[in-house]
Design a protein around this motif. Sequence first.
Motif, PDB file in Angstrom:
ATOM      1  N   ASP A 167     -11.228  62.198   1.920  1.00 20.32           N
ATOM      2  CA  ASP A 167     -12.206  61.882   0.884  1.00 20.32           C
ATOM      3  C   ASP A 167     -13.313  60.977   1.424  1.00 20.32           C
ATOM      4  OD1 ASP A 167     -10.796  59.534   1.216  1.00 20.32           O
ATOM      5  OD2 ASP A 167     -10.610  59.103  -0.922  1.00 20.32           O
ATOM      6  N   THR A 168     -13.171  60.557   2.697  1.00 20.09           N
ATOM      7  CA  THR A 168     -14.143  59.649   3.298  1.00 20.09           C
ATOM      8  C   THR A 168     -14.332  59.977   4.772  1.00 20.09           C
ATOM      9  OG1 THR A 168     -13.455  57.856   1.817  1.00 20.09           O
ATOM     10  CG2 THR A 168     -14.680  57.216   3.779  1.00 20.09           C
ATOM     11  N   ARG A 184     -23.710  64.405   7.605  1.00 23.84           N
ATOM     12  CA  ARG A 184     -24.301  65.502   6.836  1.00 23.84           C
ATOM     13  C   ARG A 184     -23.410  66.740   6.889  1.00 23.84           C
ATOM     14  NH1 ARG A 184     -27.524  66.818   2.624  1.00 23.84           N
ATOM     15  NH2 ARG A 184     -28.805  68.657   3.004  1.00 23.84           N
ATOM     16  N   LYS A 187     -20.487  66.251   4.631  1.00 24.73           N
ATOM     17  CA  LYS A 187     -20.887  66.315   3.221  1.00 24.73           C
ATOM     18  C   LYS A 187     -21.146  67.739   2.773  1.00 24.73           C
ATOM     19  CE  LYS A 187     -24.122  64.254  -0.073  1.00 24.73           C
ATOM     20  NZ  LYS A 187     -25.214  63.279  -0.284  1.00 24.73           N
ATOM     21  N   GLY A 191     -17.682  69.183   1.826  1.00 22.69           N
ATOM     22  CA  GLY A 191     -17.760  68.672   0.451  1.00 22.69           C
ATOM     23  C   GLY A 191     -17.335  67.234   0.279  1.00 22.69           C
ATOM     24  N   LYS A 193     -18.179  63.717  -0.431  1.00 23.79           N
ATOM     25  CA  LYS A 193     -19.305  62.954  -0.991  1.00 23.79           C
ATOM     26  C   LYS A 193     -19.449  61.596  -0.303  1.00 23.79           C
ATOM     27  CE  LYS A 193     -18.870  65.151  -5.526  1.00 23.79           C
ATOM     28  NZ  LYS A 193     -18.545  64.956  -6.958  1.00 23.79           N
ATOM     29  N   ASN A 194     -18.309  60.978  -0.004  1.00 26.54           N
ATOM     30  CA  ASN A 194     -18.334  59.645   0.600  1.00 26.54           C
ATOM     31  C   ASN A 194     -18.380  59.783   2.126  1.00 26.54           C
ATOM     32  OD1 ASN A 194     -18.354  56.823   0.386  1.00 26.54           O
ATOM     33  ND2 ASN A 194     -16.159  56.706   0.676  1.00 26.54           N
ATOM     34  N   SER A 195     -19.526  60.248   2.615  1.00 26.38           N
ATOM     35  CA  SER A 195     -19.699  60.507   4.046  1.00 26.38           C
ATOM     36  C   SER A 195     -20.825  59.613   4.548  1.00 26.38           C
ATOM     37  CB  SER A 195     -20.030  61.983   4.253  1.00 26.38           C
ATOM     38  OG  SER A 195     -20.039  62.313   5.603  1.00 26.38           O
ATOM     39  N   GLY A 215     -29.760  62.558   1.842  1.00 30.97           N
ATOM     40  CA  GLY A 215     -28.831  62.183   0.775  1.00 30.97           C
ATOM     41  C   GLY A 215     -27.655  61.360   1.236  1.00 30.97           C
TER      42      GLY A 215
END
Length: 293
Positions: A167-168, A184, A187, A191, A193-195, A215
């Motif tokens: 998740d990271t 990137r 992410k 998928g 998000k916490n990258s 982003g």
Amino acid sequence: GWGGVIVVLAILMIVRPLQIFLTTLGSDLRFNEKAFLSYISPRGIIAASVASIFAFQLTKRGIQGGDIVQGLVFLTIGISVLLQGTTAGTVAKLLGVLVESQKAVIVGANAFGRVVGKLLKMNGKQVGFVDSNEYLVRLATQEGFEAIEGNCLDLDVLERIGLDDADTTLAVTTSNKVNIFVSRLAKIDFGIKNSIPVLNKARGDVDKTAAEKLGLNIAFGRSLSMYDINPKIAKGEYRVLQCILINSTNVKKVEDLSLPDEFIPIMLINPKTKIPVICKSGLNIEGGDKIII
């Protein structure tokens, strides 16, 4: 028509659950797990392939109904993908079978990365390392981490370290380009998000703009001098502090913290969730949060 829709709903709501509960008799699966399996039961290319062959054979033998069978199968696939595919996450939460990932992948097994890994591990996270340096990978392994040697921009390498289950991601190499690109990649392709990438001070401002356009949030809320930090940490010239934040009208995010350059906010732990989160730009903070520096 509506007759086909009714048949499809009967397959999804009656036939599939019956199939799952019968075939899992005597297994260790709990009722809510069987219910979730019933909801997302396999569907797709195999059913379509078999139905196509079946429809072709019926038509070949002059038996009517082949096109109806094929249409019904594709209707079943379409409805189940749309209905169950888009709501599977919500149903998993309602049934209590959704397991939140607790794994962090750190790109760069240097001294600083391993310290961050230890802090994450101490607070309940699984940690894996990727590095192209064999010696650093060996050090991480000796310290009890899962670590693999390889190119962090290779999707196969990222899959081997278990990025699918993370998740990271935190990229702490001395190359801003590598850190931004792999963040990137994680992410978009995985998928996550916490990258978050670490930005080295030499080109920090330039690359910060590039990262934000992609982003990405910046690790620890500001640029660091990794070439200075790594040797100091390798020599043991550091301390770990834990503080409880007090309410402040001026401090809403990590980057608002007024800390001297030698203080790096590593991790934030909310007293309610107890989940460790790596500090990054844009991360909301509030009174009562524990911060590790």
